[in-house]
Design an enzyme around this catalytic site. Structure first.
Site, mmCIF file in Angstrom:
data_model
loop_
_atom_site.group_PDB
_atom_site.id
_atom_site.type_symbol
_atom_site.label_atom_id
_atom_site.label_comp_id
_atom_site.label_asym_id
_atom_site.label_seq_id
_atom_site.Cartn_x
_atom_site.Cartn_y
_atom_site.Cartn_z
ATOM 1 N N ASN A 1 -1.893 -0.172 7.090
ATOM 2 C CA ASN A 1 -1.356 -1.462 7.550
ATOM 3 C C ASN A 1 -0.442 -2.129 6.521
ATOM 4 O OD1 ASN A 1 -3.269 -2.254 5.723
ATOM 5 N ND2 ASN A 1 -4.520 -3.422 7.165
ATOM 6 N N LYS B 1 0.813 -1.214 0.000
ATOM 7 C CA LYS B 1 0.000 0.000 0.000
ATOM 8 C C LYS B 1 0.856 1.278 0.000
ATOM 9 C CE LYS B 1 -3.978 -2.129 2.330
ATOM 10 N NZ LYS B 1 -4.880 -2.067 3.495
ATOM 11 N N TYR C 1 -12.659 -1.988 -4.063
ATOM 12 C CA TYR C 1 -13.379 -2.005 -2.794
ATOM 13 C C TYR C 1 -14.897 -2.038 -2.980
ATOM 14 C CZ TYR C 1 -8.923 -0.833 -0.580
ATOM 15 O OH TYR C 1 -7.623 -0.845 -0.130
ATOM 16 N N HIS D 1 -1.909 -5.545 1.400
ATOM 17 C CA HIS D 1 -3.240 -6.139 1.200
ATOM 18 C C HIS D 1 -3.082 -7.500 0.540
ATOM 19 C CE1 HIS D 1 -7.360 -6.676 -0.353
ATOM 20 N NE2 HIS D 1 -6.789 -6.949 -1.522
ATOM 21 N N GLU E 1 -9.709 -9.903 -8.155
ATOM 22 C CA GLU E 1 -8.657 -8.883 -8.085
ATOM 23 C C GLU E 1 -7.563 -9.121 -9.120
ATOM 24 O OE1 GLU E 1 -9.218 -7.812 -3.344
ATOM 25 O OE2 GLU E 1 -7.643 -9.206 -3.950
#
Length: 213
Positions: free
Chosen positions: A190, A87, A127, A193, A204
């Site tokens: 975080n 990310k 998302y 992913h 994805e």
């Protein structure tokens, strides 16, 4: 006089002809080698283009003479592909190399890898399952805030193995030695992913690597 001139330039012409022959034959030889090894030839330069990236981040095909052909091993029946992403928070902190090193040290094969920047449209598709959640817009803003690294990882039981290496969503609750415990700072930031199911992995991978076979 002519004989003397010819004797002088003959070695140079011979060398140039040999070099030209190697340049012409090498791609053909590489293709034959790949075929014998049961592999699919590609290039060492990422050329995948998707609609979810900004145009300025699309990779242009380089001149043939500046690249070397490589072979991508075909996935065996025992291996599984999964989608992975480093990310923007981890990329901006220069953690990409360390995370990629952990990926390889834990036995994953990196089938594809690109550094891109996601558009709003791409983020909405990524998302889509969270579109009715109150934090949806915040997720979209974050994932489009900077460059990120997308990867196709292959390994036996790759989806679960990658989730295990990632650790819990909350870095403070992630097991020691996991990516999120080492490089994440919050639930939102975080570091990485990963697909959480075969269905999401297929979706994805199709979104970011539509030409993947």
């Amino acid at each position: 006089m002519r004989k003397e001139i010819y004797s002088l330039i003959r070695p140079t012409v011979t060398v140039l002809l040999l070099i030209a022959g190697v340049l012409v034959y090498q791609p053909y030889a590489d293709a034959r080698t790949c075929k014998r090894a049961g592999t699919r030839c590609g290039t060492s330069f990422p050329v995948t283009q998707t609609r979810v990236m900004h145009r300025k981040h699309k990779v242009k095909k380089p001149l043939r003479r500046w690249i070397e052909p490589t072979c991508t091993l075909r996935k065996s029946d025992m291996m599984q592909n999964t989608f992975a992403m480093i990310k923007p928070d981890a990329v901006s902190k220069k953690y990409s190399g360390k995370i990629i090193d952990m990926v390889e040290q834990n036995g994953f094969d990196i089938v594809r890898m690109h550094k891109v920047r996601l558009t709003k449209e791409g983020a909405h598709q990524l998302y889509a399952i969270h579109k009715d959640r109150p934090f949806f817009n915040e997720m979209v803003d974050f994932i489009t805030s900077g460059p990120l690294v997308i990867m196709v990882l292959a390994k036996d039981n790759a989806i679960q193995a990658w989730r295990d290496l990632l650790g819990a969503t909350d870095p403070s609750k992630a097991a020691p030695g996991t990516i999120r415990s080492m490089f994440g700072s919050s639930i939102g930031n975080n570091a990485a992913h990963g697909s959480d199911s075969p269905e999401n992995a297929a979706q994805e991978l199709k979104l970011f690597f539509p030409d993947l076979k």
